[in-house]
Design an enzyme around this catalytic site. Structure first.
Site, PDB file in Angstrom:
ATOM      1  N   LYS A  27      -8.914 -45.387  29.345  1.00 13.78           N
ATOM      2  CA  LYS A  27      -7.823 -46.280  29.765  1.00 13.78           C
ATOM      3  C   LYS A  27      -7.032 -45.736  30.942  1.00 13.78           C
TER       4      LYS A  27
ATOM      5  N   THR B  92     -10.987 -40.977  20.825  1.00 14.47           N
ATOM      6  CA  THR B  92      -9.705 -41.390  21.416  1.00 14.47           C
ATOM      7  C   THR B  92      -8.598 -40.369  21.220  1.00 14.47           C
ATOM      8  N   GLY B  93      -8.884 -39.260  20.559  1.00 14.68           N
ATOM      9  CA  GLY B  93      -7.963 -38.128  20.565  1.00 14.68           C
ATOM     10  C   GLY B  93      -6.700 -38.284  19.760  1.00 14.68           C
TER      11      GLY B  93
ATOM     12  N   GLU C 148      11.645 -22.869  13.926  1.00 14.38           N
ATOM     13  CA  GLU C 148      10.401 -23.055  13.168  1.00 14.38           C
ATOM     14  C   GLU C 148      10.708 -23.184  11.684  1.00 14.38           C
TER      15      GLU C 148
ATOM     16  N   ASP D 210     -10.167 -34.962  17.993  1.00 17.07           N
ATOM     17  CA  ASP D 210      -8.853 -34.986  17.329  1.00 17.07           C
ATOM     18  C   ASP D 210      -8.682 -36.196  16.420  1.00 17.07           C
TER      19      ASP D 210
ATOM     20  N   MET E 127      -7.594 -29.228  15.845  1.00 18.15           N
ATOM     21  CA  MET E 127      -7.446 -30.061  17.051  1.00 18.15           C
ATOM     22  C   MET E 127      -7.671 -29.174  18.264  1.00 18.15           C
TER      23      MET E 127
ATOM     24  N   HIS F  37     -12.864 -27.327  22.124  1.00 16.57           N
ATOM     25  CA  HIS F  37     -14.259 -26.906  21.908  1.00 16.57           C
ATOM     26  C   HIS F  37     -14.810 -27.449  20.592  1.00 16.57           C
TER      27      HIS F  37
ATOM     28  N   HIS G  77     -17.438   1.452  28.352  1.00 14.69           N
ATOM     29  CA  HIS G  77     -16.189   2.216  28.323  1.00 14.69           C
ATOM     30  C   HIS G  77     -15.633   2.324  29.733  1.00 14.69           C
TER      31      HIS G  77
HETATM   32  P1  FAD Z   1      -8.412 -36.369  23.998  1.00 19.24           P
HETATM   33  O1  FAD Z   1      -8.568 -35.222  24.885  1.00 19.24           O
HETATM   34  O2  FAD Z   1      -7.052 -36.663  23.467  1.00 19.24           O
HETATM   35  O3  FAD Z   1      -8.946 -37.631  24.810  1.00 19.24           O
HETATM   36  C1  FAD Z   1      -8.873 -38.920  24.311  1.00 19.24           C
HETATM   37  C2  FAD Z   1      -8.955 -39.905  25.460  1.00 19.24           C
HETATM   38  O4  FAD Z   1      -9.174 -41.196  24.923  1.00 19.24           O
HETATM   39  C3  FAD Z   1      -7.679 -39.994  26.289  1.00 19.24           C
HETATM   40  O5  FAD Z   1      -7.974 -39.824  27.645  1.00 19.24           O
HETATM   41  C4  FAD Z   1      -7.151 -41.398  26.015  1.00 19.24           C
HETATM   42  O6  FAD Z   1      -6.509 -41.989  27.137  1.00 19.24           O
HETATM   43  C5  FAD Z   1      -8.437 -42.156  25.693  1.00 19.24           C
HETATM   44  N1  FAD Z   1      -8.237 -43.343  24.882  1.00 19.24           N
HETATM   45  C6  FAD Z   1      -7.526 -43.447  23.725  1.00 19.24           C
HETATM   46  N2  FAD Z   1      -7.633 -44.706  23.224  1.00 19.24           N
HETATM   47  C7  FAD Z   1      -8.418 -45.400  24.085  1.00 19.24           C
HETATM   48  C8  FAD Z   1      -8.905 -46.726  24.112  1.00 19.24           C
HETATM   49  N3  FAD Z   1      -8.628 -47.594  23.120  1.00 19.24           N
HETATM   50  N4  FAD Z   1      -9.672 -47.125  25.147  1.00 19.24           N
HETATM   51  C9  FAD Z   1      -9.988 -46.250  26.161  1.00 19.24           C
HETATM   52  N5  FAD Z   1      -9.560 -44.967  26.171  1.00 19.24           N
HETATM   53  C10 FAD Z   1      -8.803 -44.549  25.148  1.00 19.24           C
HETATM   54  N6  FAD Z   1      -7.285 -27.127  22.835  1.00 19.24           N
HETATM   55  C11 FAD Z   1      -8.014 -26.020  23.111  1.00 19.24           C
HETATM   56  O7  FAD Z   1      -9.118 -25.879  22.581  1.00 19.24           O
HETATM   57  N7  FAD Z   1      -7.558 -25.070  23.963  1.00 19.24           N
HETATM   58  C12 FAD Z   1      -6.341 -25.154  24.561  1.00 19.24           C
HETATM   59  O8  FAD Z   1      -5.958 -24.266  25.329  1.00 19.24           O
HETATM   60  C13 FAD Z   1      -5.534 -26.296  24.283  1.00 19.24           C
HETATM   61  N8  FAD Z   1      -4.332 -26.427  24.844  1.00 19.24           N
HETATM   62  C14 FAD Z   1      -3.596 -27.553  24.588  1.00 19.24           C
HETATM   63  C15 FAD Z   1      -2.326 -27.656  25.151  1.00 19.24           C
HETATM   64  C16 FAD Z   1      -1.548 -28.775  24.919  1.00 19.24           C
HETATM   65  C17 FAD Z   1      -0.176 -28.884  25.542  1.00 19.24           C
HETATM   66  C18 FAD Z   1      -2.063 -29.828  24.100  1.00 19.24           C
HETATM   67  C19 FAD Z   1      -1.255 -31.070  23.859  1.00 19.24           C
HETATM   68  C20 FAD Z   1      -3.308 -29.724  23.517  1.00 19.24           C
HETATM   69  C21 FAD Z   1      -4.084 -28.581  23.749  1.00 19.24           C
HETATM   70  N9  FAD Z   1      -5.332 -28.412  23.161  1.00 19.24           N
HETATM   71  C22 FAD Z   1      -6.062 -27.280  23.412  1.00 19.24           C
HETATM   72  C23 FAD Z   1      -5.905 -29.437  22.270  1.00 19.24           C
HETATM   73  C24 FAD Z   1      -6.923 -30.307  23.036  1.00 19.24           C
HETATM   74  O9  FAD Z   1      -6.287 -30.863  24.174  1.00 19.24           O
HETATM   75  C25 FAD Z   1      -7.475 -31.396  22.147  1.00 19.24           C
HETATM   76  O10 FAD Z   1      -7.988 -30.833  20.957  1.00 19.24           O
HETATM   77  C26 FAD Z   1      -8.586 -32.160  22.846  1.00 19.24           C
HETATM   78  O11 FAD Z   1      -8.124 -32.739  24.042  1.00 19.24           O
HETATM   79  C27 FAD Z   1      -9.156 -33.255  21.945  1.00 19.24           C
HETATM   80  O12 FAD Z   1     -10.178 -33.896  22.631  1.00 19.24           O
HETATM   81  P2  FAD Z   1     -10.598 -35.404  22.281  1.00 19.24           P
HETATM   82  O13 FAD Z   1     -11.776 -35.677  23.148  1.00 19.24           O
HETATM   83  O14 FAD Z   1     -10.716 -35.572  20.832  1.00 19.24           O
HETATM   84  O15 FAD Z   1      -9.359 -36.315  22.731  1.00 19.24           O
HETATM   85  P1  NAD Z   2       1.120 -26.982  15.112  1.00 23.51           P
HETATM   86  O1  NAD Z   2       0.683 -27.673  13.890  1.00 23.51           O
HETATM   87  O2  NAD Z   2       0.330 -25.839  15.636  1.00 23.51           O
HETATM   88  O3  NAD Z   2       2.617 -26.456  14.925  1.00 23.51           O
HETATM   89  C1  NAD Z   2       3.675 -27.290  14.537  1.00 23.51           C
HETATM   90  C2  NAD Z   2       4.776 -26.419  13.953  1.00 23.51           C
HETATM   91  O4  NAD Z   2       5.954 -27.221  13.798  1.00 23.51           O
HETATM   92  C3  NAD Z   2       4.430 -25.855  12.582  1.00 23.51           C
HETATM   93  O5  NAD Z   2       4.529 -24.457  12.618  1.00 23.51           O
HETATM   94  C4  NAD Z   2       5.459 -26.505  11.663  1.00 23.51           C
HETATM   95  O6  NAD Z   2       5.876 -25.652  10.613  1.00 23.51           O
HETATM   96  C5  NAD Z   2       6.615 -26.794  12.624  1.00 23.51           C
HETATM   97  N1  NAD Z   2       7.525 -27.853  12.132  1.00 23.51           N
HETATM   98  C6  NAD Z   2       7.188 -29.025  11.544  1.00 23.51           C
HETATM   99  N2  NAD Z   2       8.303 -29.721  11.207  1.00 23.51           N
HETATM  100  C7  NAD Z   2       9.366 -28.978  11.598  1.00 23.51           C
HETATM  101  C8  NAD Z   2      10.773 -29.151  11.517  1.00 23.51           C
HETATM  102  N3  NAD Z   2      11.332 -30.229  10.966  1.00 23.51           N
HETATM  103  N4  NAD Z   2      11.584 -28.173  12.017  1.00 23.51           N
HETATM  104  C9  NAD Z   2      11.041 -27.058  12.574  1.00 23.51           C
HETATM  105  N5  NAD Z   2       9.709 -26.847  12.659  1.00 23.51           N
HETATM  106  C10 NAD Z   2       8.886 -27.788  12.190  1.00 23.51           C
HETATM  107  O7  NAD Z   2       1.239 -28.152  16.209  1.00 23.51           O
HETATM  108  P2  NAD Z   2       1.494 -28.082  17.779  1.00 23.51           P
HETATM  109  O8  NAD Z   2       1.964 -26.743  18.182  1.00 23.51           O
HETATM  110  O9  NAD Z   2       2.320 -29.285  18.082  1.00 23.51           O
HETATM  111  O10 NAD Z   2       0.048 -28.302  18.360  1.00 23.51           O
HETATM  112  C11 NAD Z   2      -0.691 -29.516  18.100  1.00 23.51           C
HETATM  113  C12 NAD Z   2      -2.170 -29.275  18.178  1.00 23.51           C
HETATM  114  O11 NAD Z   2      -2.564 -29.002  19.508  1.00 23.51           O
HETATM  115  C13 NAD Z   2      -2.590 -28.097  17.322  1.00 23.51           C
HETATM  116  O12 NAD Z   2      -3.396 -28.574  16.282  1.00 23.51           O
HETATM  117  C14 NAD Z   2      -3.360 -27.194  18.215  1.00 23.51           C
HETATM  118  O13 NAD Z   2      -4.616 -26.889  17.682  1.00 23.51           O
HETATM  119  C15 NAD Z   2      -3.529 -27.975  19.524  1.00 23.51           C
HETATM  120  N6  NAD Z   2      -3.273 -27.021  20.615  1.00 23.51           N
HETATM  121  C16 NAD Z   2      -4.136 -25.978  20.795  1.00 23.51           C
HETATM  122  C17 NAD Z   2      -3.877 -25.043  21.766  1.00 23.51           C
HETATM  123  C18 NAD Z   2      -4.825 -23.909  21.950  1.00 23.51           C
HETATM  124  O14 NAD Z   2      -5.936 -23.992  21.453  1.00 23.51           O
HETATM  125  N7  NAD Z   2      -4.448 -22.845  22.638  1.00 23.51           N
HETATM  126  C19 NAD Z   2      -2.742 -25.129  22.551  1.00 23.51           C
HETATM  127  C20 NAD Z   2      -1.869 -26.176  22.318  1.00 23.51           C
HETATM  128  C21 NAD Z   2      -2.156 -27.127  21.346  1.00 23.51           C
END
Ligand code: FAD
Ligand code: NAD
Length: 466
Positions: free
Chosen positions: A34, A143-144, A203, A312, A318, A321, A444
């Site tokens: 989208k 769709t994530g 937290e 996701d 989530m 990889h 090393h």
């Molecule tokens: P998404 O990446 O969410 O993609 C879904 C896509 O579907 C979107 O582009 C959306 O626009 C599209 N879509 C939704 N509904 C529709 C529809 N009806 N029609 C057409 N398109 C649609 N994970 C890691 O492994 N390493 C990291 O370092 C990491 N860092 C992160 C940092 C942040 C700030 C966040 C928020 C997440 C991070 N994650 C990380 C998590 C990672 O981004 C997600 O796990 C991953 O993107 C999930 O992939 P996905 O393909 O399931 O969905």
């Molecule tokens: P998270 O589940 O990792 O952490 C959410 C935290 O919020 C928890 O520790 C929880 O106890 C706390 N919380 C919940 N309710 C609260 C409240 N009322 N007051 C205070 N604390 C509260 O979720 P996130 O950090 O939002 O990340 C979302 C997803 O994105 C994760 O599943 C993660 O795997 C993915 N992500 C991955 C990476 C990476 O792989 N490096 C980086 C960013 C995000």
């Protein structure tokens, strides 16, 4: 109406990998997204931009705090916030450009618009200018997810923001309160604390990054606290308020004592929810679980057998990889190939500095399930490589079955842990023993030697090197 073998909905790491693998296997494939750019959350507002900013701010912090000791004198170190964000945008754009190239190279049709199911076999795609319907033999929903919130906290995207808005700020905030000390919370806290924003993490749980081995969270907490982040555990946020130029946040600590804080921004990082809005699932046989994730079987098939779901939107870890693995898995399953994803062998990484990385069982899990284990733990401060680079924080910890020596878990906090964990994944995937792991040669001086020492210790031998 155009017909395809495979239609992929969503172009994040799940969707684009599923589309590429499908096309490689000879299927006529379409991908529907989208937004204007491909790549989903990970490429546009997740993994890639956060890592770009984590790297930039890490260099800035090193220049401020470590260069002098390395014998490098700089007259003035100045932060150019706009340039930092501009570089981040360029990194994202190179990655989305790379995806455009891969779609063309693999002859994947790309449609822009929101896809929704008309029934189990037809989807409708709507964008600003047109509406069209297509059919496909198989659908893959990817769709994530979207940021979730908690009762009393309304994300207004102005003062009460998520990681997405934090990645497009126009100037450096003076203060920020982060709700949630999970992965997003600690990565965002690191970015802003390093550039001089006053950061507070609230937290709910009694430790950071609660899903990982608890020793990692405890160690990370000490390191981040030393760097100046105000970390308040056992704090439950119950309300936020937008006060025009500030965000306000209200919480209760573990004794029930109420408190409040004010900051330029309140960043909500309390987890993410499956994104199924507008998908028209009500017109299909697809079922959701009680938390709103799409239900799938062991082949990632939904309750409609021609529709698969990955990433996701089906829950579990989530991680980009994990979504990618599922993308390949589904394309190959449709192709009649058989393989299997070991979810327990998917690594988790937190890109703070030092990095935190984990694979396999945590100590807490082994204890709760009465599974016997030996621990081998080796500090980075005893590593010659870590001393050379002044990255002496952290440790490598391995958990090993006492009888057969099987590697049950690998948990690292330390420099380059994100890359070191690949070795732990191999150890677990191929079910090798701690002895196999310490008998191989490690260059090393490298950070990887901390793992060799940890395997030696877990096997009852002392450490043999520094
Ligand atoms: P998404 O990446 O969410 O993609 C879904 C896509 O579907 C979107 O582009 C959306 O626009 C599209 N879509 C939704 N509904 C529709 C529809 N009806 N029609 C057409 N398109 C649609 N994970 C890691 O492994 N390493 C990291 O370092 C990491 N860092 C992160 C940092 C942040 C700030 C966040 C928020 C997440 C991070 N994650 C990380 C998590 C990672 O981004 C997600 O796990 C991953 O993107 C999930 O992939 P996905 O393909 O399931 O969905
Ligand atoms: P998270 O589940 O990792 O952490 C959410 C935290 O919020 C928890 O520790 C929880 O106890 C706390 N919380 C919940 N309710 C609260 C409240 N009322 N007051 C205070 N604390 C509260 O979720 P996130 O950090 O939002 O990340 C979302 C997803 O994105 C994760 O599943 C993660 O795997 C993915 N992500 C991955 C990476 C990476 O792989 N490096 C980086 C960013 C995000």
């Amino acid at each position: 109406m155009d017909h395809y073998d495979i239609a992929v909905i969503g172009s994040g790491p799940g969707g684009y990998v599923a589309a590429i693998r499908s096309a490689q296997l000879g299927y006529k494939t379409v991908i529907i997204e989208k937004y204007d750019t491909l790549g989903g959350t990970c490429t546009n507002v997740g993994c890639i931009p956060t890592k770009a900013l984590l790297d930039s701010t890490h260099h800035y912090a090193e220049a401020q705090h470590q260069f002098k000791e390395h014998g490098i004198k700089l007259d003035q170190i100045e932060l150019d916030f706009s340039q930092m964000y501009k570089r981040k945008a360029e990194v994202v754009s190179k990655n989305t450009g790379g995806l455009d190239f891969l779609m063309n190279k693999n002859k994947i049709t790309r449609l822009k618009g929101t896809a929704s199911f008309v029934n189990n076999s037809i989807i409708k795609i709507v964008n600003e200018t047109e509406m069209r319907e297509i059919t496909a033999q198989h659908y893959i929903i990817a769709t994530g997810s979207k940021p979730s919130t908690i009762p009393g906290v309304e994300i207004d995207k102005k003062r009460i923001i998520t990681s997405t808005e934090a990645l497009s700020l126009e100037e450096k905030p003076e203060s920020m309160v982060i709700i949630g000390g999970g992965v997003i919370g600690v990565e965002m806290a690191s970015i802003f604390n390093r550039i001089g924003t006053k950061v507070t993490i609230l937290e709910y749980a009694d430790h950071l990054i609660a899903t990982m081995d608890h020793e990692l969270g405890k160690s990370l907490q000490k390191i981040l606290k030393k760097e100046g982040i105000d970390i308040r555990l056992n704090h439950a946020v119950y309300r936020t308020e937008n006060a025009d130029s500030k965000g306000k946040v209200f919480f209760k600590d573990k004794n029930g004592t109420e408190g409040g804080l004010e900051a330029d921004y309140v960043l909500v990082a309390v987890g993410r929810s499956p994104y199924v809005k507008g998908l028209g699932l009500e017109n299909t046989d697809i079922q959701l679980d009680e938390r709103g994730f799409i239900k799938v079987n062991e082949n990632n098939q939904t309750s409609a057998s021609n529709i698969y779901a990955i990433g996701d939107v089906i829950g579990g870890a989530m991680l980009a990889h994990k979504a990618e693995e599922e993308g390949v898995f589904v394309a190959e399953t449709i192709n009649g190939q058989k393989h299997h994803i070991h979810y327990n062998r998917i690594p988790s990484v937190v890109y703070t500095w030092p990095e935190v990385a984990s694979v396999g069982y945590t100590e807490e899990y082994l204890k709760q399930n009465n599974i016997a284990y030996n621990v081998g733990k080796f500090p980075f401060s005893a590593s010659a490589r870590a001393r050379a680079s002044m990255d002496i924080e952290g440790f490598a910890k391995v958990l090993v079955d006492p009888k057969y020596g099987e590697v049950l878990g690998v948990h690292i906090i330390g420099a380059r842990a994100a890359d070191l964990i690949a070795q732990g994944v191999i150890a677990q995937e191929y079910e090798v023993t701690a002895e196999d792991m310490f008998r191989i040669s490690y260059a090393h001086p490298t950070y990887s030697e901390t793992l060799k020492e940890a395997y030696l210790i877990a096997s009852g031998q002392g450490a043999i090197n520094i």
